[in-house]
Design a protein around this motif. Structure first.
Motif, PDB file in Angstrom:
ATOM      1  N   PRO A  16      -0.471   8.906  -1.607  1.00 45.10           N
ATOM      2  CA  PRO A  16       0.490   9.955  -1.938  1.00 45.10           C
ATOM      3  C   PRO A  16       1.297  10.444  -0.747  1.00 45.10           C
ATOM      4  O   PRO A  16       2.479  10.773  -0.885  1.00 45.10           O
TER       5      PRO A  16
ATOM      6  N   ASP B 201       3.916   7.891  -0.228  1.00 41.03           N
ATOM      7  CA  ASP B 201       4.807   7.953  -1.391  1.00 41.03           C
ATOM      8  C   ASP B 201       5.802   9.094  -1.248  1.00 41.03           C
ATOM      9  O   ASP B 201       6.939   9.018  -1.736  1.00 41.03           O
TER      10      ASP B 201
ATOM     11  N   THR C  82      -1.341  13.839  -6.644  1.00 36.86           N
ATOM     12  CA  THR C  82      -0.082  13.725  -5.910  1.00 36.86           C
ATOM     13  C   THR C  82       0.603  15.083  -5.818  1.00 36.86           C
ATOM     14  O   THR C  82       1.188  15.429  -4.784  1.00 36.86           O
TER      15      THR C  82
ATOM     16  N   VAL D 224       7.775  15.302  -6.113  1.00 33.82           N
ATOM     17  CA  VAL D 224       6.917  14.822  -7.194  1.00 33.82           C
ATOM     18  C   VAL D 224       7.704  14.725  -8.490  1.00 33.82           C
ATOM     19  O   VAL D 224       7.547  13.767  -9.257  1.00 33.82           O
TER      20      VAL D 224
ATOM     21  N   GLY E 164      -1.816   6.594  -6.355  1.00 33.92           N
ATOM     22  CA  GLY E 164      -0.524   7.267  -6.364  1.00 33.92           C
ATOM     23  C   GLY E 164       0.525   6.419  -7.060  1.00 33.92           C
ATOM     24  O   GLY E 164       0.210   5.454  -7.762  1.00 33.92           O
TER      25      GLY E 164
END
Length: 326
Positions: free
Chosen positions: A67, A70, A156, A169, A305
Motif C-alpha cells: 500500500p 501504491d 490501504t 485511495v 493492496g
C-alpha cells in the motif's frame, strides 16, 4: 502468524546506543524537530501523533509495504518478503530497501539505523514490543489479522490515513471498480457459461488452502459476476475466518463443483512447490475444472493492496479472453 516473543528486550541497551548515534527520530514537543504533526487514530483505536508529511516510513510487514508504494511512497525500511511478489518494474528499487523485520519480530537496531519518522506495524505485536518501537518513532498499527483481515481496501485506507493522503485511495478504488465493471461487461457471456468459481492455494506438504467468498479474493471476483463454489463456502463456514487448511484428499469435496479454478501464484504467475505437488495428484487431475482446462494462476490469494488486486484482474481477464477465443 505467531506473536513475536519478548526476545527483543535483549537488544534494548544496544538500541539506545544506536539511537544516540542516529540523532532524534521523532519531533519535539512543538513539532519543530520533524516539522508539523497531526493526530490520527490507528486500527486499534489508539491516537498517534505522526508527521504531517512523513518522509522516512518503515513498514514492518509487506501488507503495509505494498500500500505504501501504491500510494506513491517508498519505505526506508521494510519487513521481509518472498521473491516474486513485487512488480518487476520496481523490484530492484524495493530490494534495495533494508529489511528491518522478519516474519516474527522487528529488528530494533536495524530500524533505528534508518532513522524513521513513522513506523507502520501490523496488529500482531504485544504492548512491550510496541513500547520499544515507540522509543524509535511514532507507531501506527494497521490491520493484518483478526475479523477485518479480508478487508484489504480498509488496510490501504488505514495506511493512506497514516501517510496523510486519503484522497489517493478514492482514485485507486474508482479506477479498480471501473476495471471490474469493464471485465464484467466484456466477458459477461463467458462468465455466465463458466459461472462457478473456486480459489485454492497450497503452503505446506500434503495440504491445500480453501478460500470462501468472504475472503480477499472474493472481493475481486464476485463483482465480475462469478458465483462462488458452494462446496468451498460450506467447508469454511465454521472457521473464524473464511479460510481453511485441508488435506489433499479433500480437494474434490472442496472445489469439485467449480467451473473455473483460480490458484495462488506470485506476480510472475509462478506456482510454489506445494501447489505443483498438489497438481500431480490423481484427485486434483480428476477435478472438472482441471479436465476442462479451466485452471489459471491468478496471483496472490492474500491481497496486500491494489498492485496484487490489479495483477489478479490481469490474469482473470487473460483467462476469460482465452476461453472466449476457443
Amino acid at each position: 502468524m505467531k506473536s513475536p516473543s519478548l526476545s527483543l528486550a535483549a537488544g534494548v541497551a544496544a538500541l539506545g546506543l544506536a539511537l544516540a548515534g542516529c540523532g532524534s527520530s521523532g519531533t519535539s514537543e512543538d513539532g519543530s524537530a520533524g516539522g508539523a504533526t497531526r493526530t490520527v487514530t490507528d486500527a486499534t483505536g489508539a491516537e498517534v501523533e505522526v508527521p504531517a508529511e512523513p518522509e522516512r516510513v518503515v513498514t514492518l510487514h509487506y501488507a503495509a509495504t505494498q500500500p505504501v508504494y501504491d500510494l506513491g511512497f517508498m519505505p526506508v525500511g521494510q519487513g521481509v518478503f518472498e521473491p516474486g511478489i513485487v512488480p518487476e518494474d520496481i523490484e530492484e528499487e524495493i530490494e534495495s530497501v533494508p529489511v528491518v523485520a522478519d516474519a516474527e519480530e522487528p529488528k530494533l537496531e536495524e530500524i533505528a539505523k534508518v532513522e524513521p519518522d513513522m513506523i507502520l506495524a501490523p496488529n500482531i505485536y504485544d504492548e512491550e514490543v510496541l513500547a520499544q518501537l515507540e522509543d524509535v518513532a511514532p507507531v501506527y498499527t494497521f490491520t493484518l489479522r483478526g475479523g477485518d483481515r479480508a478487508k484489504w481496501t480498509q488496510r490501504t485506507e488505514e495506511i493512506a490515513d497514516a501517510l496523510g493522503v486519503p484522497e489517493q485511495v478514492d482514485e485507486l478504488q474508482s479506477e479498480f471498480q471501473s476495471r471490474q465493471q469493464e471485465i464484467a461487461d466484456t466477458y459477461a457471456d463467458v462468465i455466465e457459461d463458466n459461472n462457478t468459481v473456486g480459489v485454492i492455494g497450497a503452503y505446506e506438504e500434503n495440504s491445500f488452502y480453501a478460500w470462501g467468498e468472504e475472503n480477499m479474493t472474493g472481493t475481486l471476483l464476485t463483482p465480475l459476476g462469478f458465483t462462488w463454489s458452494k462446496q468451498e463456502n460450506a467447508i469454511v463456514e465454521d472457521e473464524p475466518e473464511p479460510e481453511a487448511t485441508l488435506s489433499n484428499e479433500k480437494i474434490d469435496s472442496a472445489v469439485g463443483d467449480a467451473d473455473i479454478l483460480f490458484i495462488d501464484s506470485n506476480l510472475r504467475a509462478e506456482l510454489n512447490p506445494f501447489m505443483k505437488d498438489l497438481q500431480t495428484t490423481t484427485l486434483y487431475k480428476e477435478l472438472p475444472a482441471v479436465r476442462n482446462d479451466r485452471v489459471f494462476a491468478a496471483g496472490k490469494n492474500t491481497v496486500a493492496g491494489y498492485t496484487d488486486a490489479n495483477y489478479t484482474l490481469d490474469r482473470v481477464e487473460e483467462a476469460l479472453q482465452g476461453i472466449q477465443e476457443k
